[in-house]
Design a protein around this motif. Structure first.
Motif, PDB file in Angstrom:
ATOM      1  N   GLN A 145       0.812  -1.168   0.023  1.00  0.00           N
ATOM      2  CA  GLN A 145      -0.058   0.102   0.018  1.00  0.00           C
ATOM      3  C   GLN A 145       0.672   1.336   0.112  1.00  0.00           C
ATOM      4  N   ALA A 146       1.863   1.282   0.695  1.00  0.00           N
ATOM      5  CA  ALA A 146       2.769   2.279   0.794  1.00  0.00           C
ATOM      6  C   ALA A 146       3.646   2.630  -0.455  1.00  0.00           C
ATOM      7  N   ALA A 147       4.064   1.527  -1.063  1.00  0.00           N
ATOM      8  CA  ALA A 147       4.707   1.455  -2.261  1.00  0.00           C
ATOM      9  C   ALA A 147       3.892   2.182  -3.167  1.00  0.00           C
ATOM     10  N   ASP A 148       2.657   1.760  -3.409  1.00  0.00           N
ATOM     11  CA  ASP A 148       1.726   2.497  -4.495  1.00  0.00           C
ATOM     12  C   ASP A 148       1.734   4.236  -4.196  1.00  0.00           C
ATOM     13  N   LYS A 149       1.475   4.440  -2.800  1.00  0.00           N
ATOM     14  CA  LYS A 149       1.373   5.649  -2.505  1.00  0.00           C
ATOM     15  C   LYS A 149       2.703   6.554  -2.782  1.00  0.00           C
ATOM     16  N   LEU A 150       3.795   6.024  -2.413  1.00  0.00           N
ATOM     17  CA  LEU A 150       5.161   6.528  -2.521  1.00  0.00           C
ATOM     18  C   LEU A 150       5.494   6.745  -4.140  1.00  0.00           C
ATOM     19  N   THR A 151       5.335   5.791  -4.958  1.00  0.00           N
ATOM     20  CA  THR A 151       5.774   5.805  -6.360  1.00  0.00           C
ATOM     21  C   THR A 151       4.684   7.092  -6.929  1.00  0.00           C
ATOM     22  N   ASP A 152       3.247   6.927  -6.632  1.00  0.00           N
ATOM     23  CA  ASP A 152       2.474   8.105  -7.085  1.00  0.00           C
ATOM     24  C   ASP A 152       3.110   9.464  -6.849  1.00  0.00           C
ATOM     25  N   SER A 153       3.394   9.485  -5.600  1.00  0.00           N
ATOM     26  CA  SER A 153       3.890  10.892  -5.032  1.00  0.00           C
ATOM     27  C   SER A 153       5.325  11.186  -5.697  1.00  0.00           C
ATOM     28  N   VAL A 154       6.205  10.185  -5.969  1.00  0.00           N
ATOM     29  CA  VAL A 154       7.275  10.526  -6.615  1.00  0.00           C
ATOM     30  C   VAL A 154       7.347  10.833  -7.962  1.00  0.00           C
ATOM     31  N   GLU A 155       6.254  10.237  -8.705  1.00  0.00           N
ATOM     32  CA  GLU A 155       5.970  10.839 -10.138  1.00  0.00           C
ATOM     33  C   GLU A 155       5.474  11.961 -10.341  1.00  0.00           C
ATOM     34  N   LYS A 156       4.445  12.305  -9.381  1.00  0.00           N
ATOM     35  CA  LYS A 156       4.102  13.778  -9.263  1.00  0.00           C
ATOM     36  C   LYS A 156       5.010  14.812  -8.994  1.00  0.00           C
ATOM     37  N   GLU A 157       6.162  14.533  -8.226  1.00  0.00           N
ATOM     38  CA  GLU A 157       7.394  15.575  -7.991  1.00  0.00           C
ATOM     39  C   GLU A 157       8.218  15.391  -9.143  1.00  0.00           C
ATOM     40  N   LEU A 158       8.443  14.314  -9.820  1.00  0.00           N
ATOM     41  CA  LEU A 158       9.240  14.256 -11.044  1.00  0.00           C
ATOM     42  C   LEU A 158       8.738  15.086 -12.277  1.00  0.00           C
ATOM     43  N   LYS A 159       7.418  14.829 -12.276  1.00  0.00           N
ATOM     44  CA  LYS A 159       6.838  15.824 -13.392  1.00  0.00           C
ATOM     45  C   LYS A 159       6.986  17.344 -13.081  1.00  0.00           C
ATOM     46  N   GLU A 160       7.243  17.735 -11.817  1.00  0.00           N
ATOM     47  CA  GLU A 160       7.510  19.130 -11.668  1.00  0.00           C
ATOM     48  C   GLU A 160       9.006  19.428 -11.936  1.00  0.00           C
ATOM     49  N   LEU A 161       9.952  18.141 -12.002  1.00  0.00           N
ATOM     50  CA  LEU A 161      11.099  18.310 -12.114  1.00  0.00           C
ATOM     51  C   LEU A 161      11.509  17.896 -13.786  1.00  0.00           C
ATOM     52  N   HIS A 162      10.491  18.062 -14.486  1.00  0.00           N
ATOM     53  CA  HIS A 162      10.576  17.833 -15.982  1.00  0.00           C
ATOM     54  C   HIS A 162      11.017  16.521 -16.366  1.00  0.00           C
ATOM     55  N   MET A 163      10.347  15.468 -15.482  1.00  0.00           N
ATOM     56  CA  MET A 163      10.578  14.080 -16.115  1.00  0.00           C
ATOM     57  C   MET A 163       8.963  13.595 -16.182  1.00  0.00           C
ATOM     58  N   LYS A 164       8.343  14.282 -17.092  1.00  0.00           N
ATOM     59  CA  LYS A 164       6.817  13.957 -17.157  1.00  0.00           C
ATOM     60  C   LYS A 164       6.622  12.592 -17.517  1.00  0.00           C
ATOM     61  N   LYS A 165       7.412  12.102 -18.220  1.00  0.00           N
ATOM     62  CA  LYS A 165       6.934  10.729 -18.821  1.00  0.00           C
ATOM     63  C   LYS A 165       7.564   9.614 -17.899  1.00  0.00           C
ATOM     64  N   ALA A 166       8.269   9.794 -16.900  1.00  0.00           N
ATOM     65  CA  ALA A 166       9.006   8.969 -15.934  1.00  0.00           C
ATOM     66  C   ALA A 166       7.754   8.054 -15.334  1.00  0.00           C
ATOM     67  N   VAL A 167       8.007   6.848 -15.000  1.00  0.00           N
ATOM     68  CA  VAL A 167       7.160   5.908 -14.430  1.00  0.00           C
ATOM     69  C   VAL A 167       8.175   5.198 -13.408  1.00  0.00           C
ATOM     70  N   MET A 168       7.716   5.210 -12.005  1.00  0.00           N
ATOM     71  CA  MET A 168       8.530   4.533 -11.065  1.00  0.00           C
ATOM     72  C   MET A 168       7.509   3.456 -10.241  1.00  0.00           C
ATOM     73  N   LYS A 169       8.354   2.485  -9.770  1.00  0.00           N
ATOM     74  CA  LYS A 169       7.468   1.428  -9.245  1.00  0.00           C
ATOM     75  C   LYS A 169       8.437   1.037  -7.954  1.00  0.00           C
ATOM     76  N   ALA A 170       7.857   0.884  -6.742  1.00  0.00           N
ATOM     77  CA  ALA A 170       8.744  -0.010  -5.378  1.00  0.00           C
ATOM     78  C   ALA A 170       8.038  -1.418  -5.801  1.00  0.00           C
ATOM     79  N   ASP A 171       9.396  -2.147  -6.185  1.00  0.00           N
ATOM     80  CA  ASP A 171       8.886  -3.525  -6.494  1.00  0.00           C
ATOM     81  C   ASP A 171       9.083  -4.455  -5.019  1.00  0.00           C
ATOM     82  N   VAL A 172       7.821  -5.039  -4.635  1.00  0.00           N
ATOM     83  CA  VAL A 172       7.887  -5.704  -3.353  1.00  0.00           C
ATOM     84  C   VAL A 172       7.899  -7.272  -3.557  1.00  0.00           C
ATOM     85  N   HIS A 173       9.070  -8.069  -3.156  1.00  0.00           N
ATOM     86  CA  HIS A 173       9.021  -9.062  -3.496  1.00  0.00           C
ATOM     87  C   HIS A 173       9.689 -10.035  -2.399  1.00  0.00           C
TER      88      HIS A 173
END
Length: 573
Positions: free
Chosen positions: A371-399
């Protein structure tokens, strides 16, 4: 926060004291002026690896001291109190000296401590981020703690419960493995225990026996001297014209005197008391003298017994009491070895139950992390868009982890460690259409800088350190990205303290405090100096950073516009 830093005889720094403020402090200057050396000094202060190379040439030692202000509830206070270090007036002073022979001397609030304690304390106060090879983002093993920190109190409480169960589980597992040791070794151990117990039991020891015997031995060995001294004492008291006789006469004369002067009655009573006390002592001495006998046979018996006990003490304890306690432990171990099979079955049943409980807690941790991983990556992607990485996708892989304690539960094998059953790895697709790959393998220096800043922007509210230090984390970026990075670093500094070495004018313009690092010559030696910049000098330095070589009126105007824009951004923040 770090309020003041003092450096002496460190690399090219002769002697330097710097005061820091809350908010964003930038350090700028020409290459080689000593900016990173100041950060190296802070790194050494918080427990970094020391070297004689840090000691300024010709000096005996390098000295670094930092004054930190800590809040009443900062976790470092509890750590220091556990080591016996008091924190007064919310101040903590760290000091590190490195001699030219390589000796390291560490102090906290004036008290000598080990390097390990200094390191644990320092890293609770300061978080240093250098270029990408030093960042936690590039170390997969650090990703778990970053996600857990973001997950907050609910995961923290669950992790504490899990670790208690894990500790119990590992303790029982180790106990079971001990019981399952080679049967031959167990049989040999059982024989040895039985031999030891027989030896102790045959001695028929009683608690405190050795102390009583040693006392009796001493009296028997000195009985002749004791008889002589008591006899002399008795002879001094009893007999004609001896102490008791004289005391009797004194009492009689006192009674005669009291018959004449009643005021002497109290004195006479005291004389009577003294006489009767002396008489009792005399009779007691006589009885003691009459009871004394010199018994060589008894002395021989006592010494033989003491020798026997002494041999047992060499093997099993310092006193009879310790020997008997050791025997009790042997009996417990013997019972365990005798009932080995039953104990193994009992422990296996207990382990199975503990493993099920452990899996339940671990599954809860996994759910919370996902649950935290989904929230964290969503937040990071939002911040990255503001840092001009608009197409970046990030995932916290839990295995599931592959290393740890493996347990068979039903048809499934589960592997646990002290953090649960999960391994976290950050994956990144920096551009549209690219697959997700491990962050550490594909991100460029500029991308890592932006991802790290995005993470710090999000996580800054979840950590307890008092100061964040960015050492040239803006390497590899420029233009609009540089402006965005400046704004992000400022955002991280709001309500906290951030120190940042930068070559970007966009970052420098956002500073609340601007320190210029310059290199000078003094007495034919190079020294580093720090100059706080205000107003026009700050404008000139940013103009220098813009132009790179010659500062013109145009670059000054650009610098002023950059500062005005920064003030506007900060006022709207």
């Amino acid at each position: 926060m770090l309020e003041e830093l003092s450096i002496k005889n460190f690399a090219i720094i002769d002697e330097l004291t710097i005061s820091f403020n809350m908010g964003l402090t930038v350090l700028t200057g020409e290459t080689g002026a000593g900016k990173s050396i100041i950060i190296d000094a802070i790194g050494l202060l918080i427990g970094g690896r020391g070297s004689v190379e840090f000691v300024r040439h010709g000096k005996k030692r390098a000295e670094i001291e930092g004054l930190f202000h800590v809040t009443p509830h900062h976790p470092v206070r509890k750590k220091l109190e556990e080591t016996g270090i008091e924190v007064e007036d919310e101040m903590v002073v760290l000091r590190r000296d490195i001699t030219n022979h390589g000796k390291s001397i560490c102090r906290i609030n004036g008290k000598l401590v080990t390097l390990a304690i200094l390191r644990e304390t320092g890293r609770s106060l300061v978080d240093i981020h250098g270029q990408h090879e030093h960042q936690d983002l590039m170390q997969t093993e650090k990703h778990l703690s970053m996600l857990d920190r973001f997950a907050g109190p609910s995961l923290k409480d669950t992790l504490q419960d899990y670790r208690k169960r894990y500790e119990t589980f590992t303790k029982r597992k180790n106990e079971l493995e001990k019981y399952k040791e080679n049967d031959k070794e167990a049989a040999s151990r059982l024989d040895f225990i039985q031999f030891q117990l027989r030896e102790i039991e045959q001695a028929r020891l009683t608690p405190g026996e050795d102390e009583e015997l040693e006392k009796e031995s001493f009296l028997l060995a000195n009985s002749e001297k004791l008889f002589t001294e008591l006899t002399r004492a008795y002879d001094s008291l009893y007999g004609e014209r001896k102490a008791l006789d004289w005391a009797g006469q004194a009492m009689a004369h006192g009674e005669e005197a009291a018959g004449i002067d009643e005021e002497l009655s109290k004195i006479t009573e005291s004389l009577q008391g003294a006489y009767y006390t002396l008489e009792e002592v005399t009779f007691a001495l006589r009885e003691k003298v009459d009871s004394l006998t010199f018994d060589p046979e008894r002395l021989n018996e006592v010494e033989t017994r003491l020798d026997e006990i002494k041999k047992l003490k060499r093997k099993y304890g310092q006193s009879v009491t310790e020997i008997l306690e050791f025997a009790a432990q042997l009996e417990e171990e013997m019972e365990s070895l005798t009932n080995k099979d039953e104990k193994i079955e009992q422990l296996e049943r207990e382990l199975e139950s503990l493993a099920l409980d452990l899996q339940t807690e671990a599954d809860t941790l996994t759910d919370l992390r996902k649950q935290a991983a989904d929230k964290l990556t969503d937040s990071v992607e939002k911040e990255l868009k503001e840092l001009h990485m608009k197409k970046a996708v990030m995932k916290a892989d839990v295995h599931q982890i592959s290393r740890g304690i493996s347990v068979q539960i039903g048809q499934k094998t589960i592997t646990f460690n002290e953090n649960g059953q999960d391994k976290i790895e950050f994956l990144l697709s920096p551009n549209a259409g690219e697959p997700l790959k491990p962050l550490a393998k594909i991100a460029s220096g500029g991308e890592i800088s932006r991802i790290m800043l995005a993470m710090k922007t999000i996580l800054s509210g979840f950590q307890d350190v008092t100061s964040l230090i960015f050492d040239e984390v803006d390497t590899g970026v420029s233009g609009r990205v540089a402006q965005s990075i400046g704004e992000k670093i400022y955002k991280v500094s709001e309500g906290s303290q951030v120190l940042c070495i930068t070559h970007l004018p966009q970052v420098a313009a956002m500073a609340d405090q601007h320190l210029y690092i310059e290199k000078k010559e003094k007495s034919d030696r190079v020294i580093t100096n720090v100059v706080p910049l205000e107003h026009e000098r700050k404008t000139e330095e940013i103009a220098r950073m813009i132009s790179g070589v010659e500062v013109t009126e145009l670059t000054k105007q650009n610098a002023r516009e950059l500062l005005q824009m920064a003030e506007k951004i900060k006022s709207n923040s």
